[in-house]
Write a protein that holds these residues in place. Structure first.
Motif, short mmCIF file in Angstrom:
data_model
loop_
_atom_site.label_atom_id
_atom_site.label_comp_id
_atom_site.label_asym_id
_atom_site.label_seq_id
_atom_site.Cartn_x
_atom_site.Cartn_y
_atom_site.Cartn_z
N ARG A 76 2.24 5.98 -8.42
CA ARG A 76 1.04 6.15 -9.25
C ARG A 76 0.76 4.91 -10.09
N LYS A 77 1.78 4.38 -10.72
CA LYS A 77 1.62 3.20 -11.56
C LYS A 77 1.16 2.00 -10.74
N LEU A 83 -0.45 1.96 -7.77
CA LEU A 83 -1.83 2.12 -7.29
C LEU A 83 -2.83 1.85 -8.40
N TYR A 84 -2.52 2.37 -9.59
CA TYR A 84 -3.44 2.17 -10.72
C TYR A 84 -3.52 0.69 -11.08
N LEU A 139 -0.61 13.97 -2.57
CA LEU A 139 -1.50 12.83 -2.29
C LEU A 139 -2.91 13.36 -2.18
N LYS A 192 -6.28 16.89 0.09
CA LYS A 192 -5.08 16.90 -0.75
C LYS A 192 -3.90 17.42 0.06
N ARG A 197 -8.66 3.75 -7.07
CA ARG A 197 -9.10 4.93 -7.82
C ARG A 197 -9.46 6.11 -6.92
N VAL A 214 6.80 11.41 -4.66
CA VAL A 214 5.40 11.84 -4.58
C VAL A 214 5.34 13.33 -4.26
N ALA A 259 -5.11 9.24 -5.25
CA ALA A 259 -4.32 9.64 -6.41
C ALA A 259 -3.02 10.31 -5.94
N VAL A 260 -1.95 10.06 -6.65
CA VAL A 260 -0.69 10.73 -6.35
C VAL A 260 -0.19 11.44 -7.60
N GLU A 261 0.41 12.59 -7.37
CA GLU A 261 1.12 13.32 -8.42
C GLU A 261 2.60 13.15 -8.13
N GLU A 262 3.36 12.78 -9.15
CA GLU A 262 4.76 12.48 -8.93
C GLU A 262 5.64 13.69 -9.24
#
Length: 314
Positions: free
Chosen positions: A121-122, A124-125, A89, A53, A130, A86, A133-136
């Motif tokens: 995020r949108k 990649l999903y 990651l 991470k 899967r 982002v 993952a990203v946190e925005e």
């Protein structure tokens, strides 16, 4: 290979992969080669950390809760992710080469286009990734963005806040307006119609919530425009006029009075710019409002320099 070596190799391969994803299409041999190398380095890294991470600040990284600072490599990676909203990651063991190709293709899209399409995020999903993952970032964190694309990020966030009628965000933008508008270059205002449109709509909406803040932001907007007064011609004046369409004649008079009395750089050229933005034919009415306001408030008469300035301009 120890953990530090694996981490350094992983970050270097990430930076190379990012650079080349921005330069080449996903079908280019060098793009694929860099993606494969990045996967190999990631697989080694998973032997020490799983998941891996990375948290991004505007110019540094945090891995395993440890800051990595003071190296151009870290700053360059952080900047790329930060501009794309982002915050972090996360990759887990088992990530495939196809996952990484999708990830790199996604992040290589123009910032403006990517954010309009919902962000990392949108995307990649939507592509079925899967194991990455990203946190925005939230909007207040993105306001710290700097660099060439910062104005696009800010403009898009303003547009989103207006579309959702989010008063809290709109008021936050008002607090940061001076800093954000100060970053804009002449080309940002004159060549990007969407930036102008978003600013104009923001000023109109803010007026409904807080007229005082709206007036303050409008003054800041005029100061920003006035920086380019020497180079403006009729076509550009017409473009900029839209930024002040929410103002009445009395509002223009208040703006003019504030500029005359408080801005030492407000000169004949500034006044000419103001007159052209306000519109030919409104000059006399606006001037009469200013003179009446000044006379009733007697503000101008407290300083002989102000008296002369008003006389010279009006």
């Amino acid at each position: 290979m120890d953990k530090e070596q694996a981490l350094n190799e992983f970050l270097k391969s990430l930076r190379v992969a990012l650079t080349n994803s921005l330069a080449y299409s996903k079908d280019h041999p060098y793009f694929k080669e860099c993606a494969e190398n990045f996967k190999n380095k990631a697989d080694v890294m998973f032997g020490f950390l799983n998941p891996v991470k990375i948290v991004f600040s505007p110019d540094s990284l945090y891995i395993d809760a440890r800051p990595l600072e003071n190296k151009p490599l870290y700053a360059e990676i952080a900047h790329i992710f930060h501009l794309r909203k982002v915050k972090s990651l996360e990759m887990v063991s088992g990530v495939t080469l196809q996952d990484l190709i999708i990830f790199l293709t996604c992040i290589s899209r123009p910032v403006k286009e990517l954010l309009k399409d919902g962000g990392m995020r949108k995307n990649l999903y939507k592509e079925g990734v899967r194991r990455i993952a990203v946190e925005e970032l939230d909007y207040s964190e993105v306001l710290k963005s700097k660099g060439q694309d910062a104005k696009n990020v800010w403009s898009i966030l303003v547009k989103d806040a207006l579309a959702s009628n989010d008063r809290q965000k709109i008021m936050k933008f008002a607090e940061d307006f001076h800093e954000q508008i100060g970053r804009l270059k002449e080309s940002d205002l004159l060549e990007d119609e969407e930036v102008r449109k978003n600013i104009s709509q923001f000023l109109v909406s803010l007026r409904e919530y807080d007229r005082e803040k709206s007036s303050k932001c409008t003054v800041e907007m005029f100061k920003s425009v006035a920086k380019f007064k020497d180079a403006l011609h009729d076509e550009n004046i017409e473009k900029l006029r839209a930024l002040f369409k929410h103002l009445s004649e009395e509002d223009f008079a208040s703006l003019l009075k504030d500029e005359i009395l408080e801005d030492k750089d407000f000169d004949a050229l500034s006044f000419q710019l103001f007159s052209r933005i306000a519109g030919i034919g409104n000059d006399v009415k606006i001037a009469s409002y200013v003179l009446k306001d000044l006379e009733e408030g007697r503000t101008v008469y407290s300083d002989p320099a102000n008296v002369k300035k008003v006389q010279d301009l009006l």
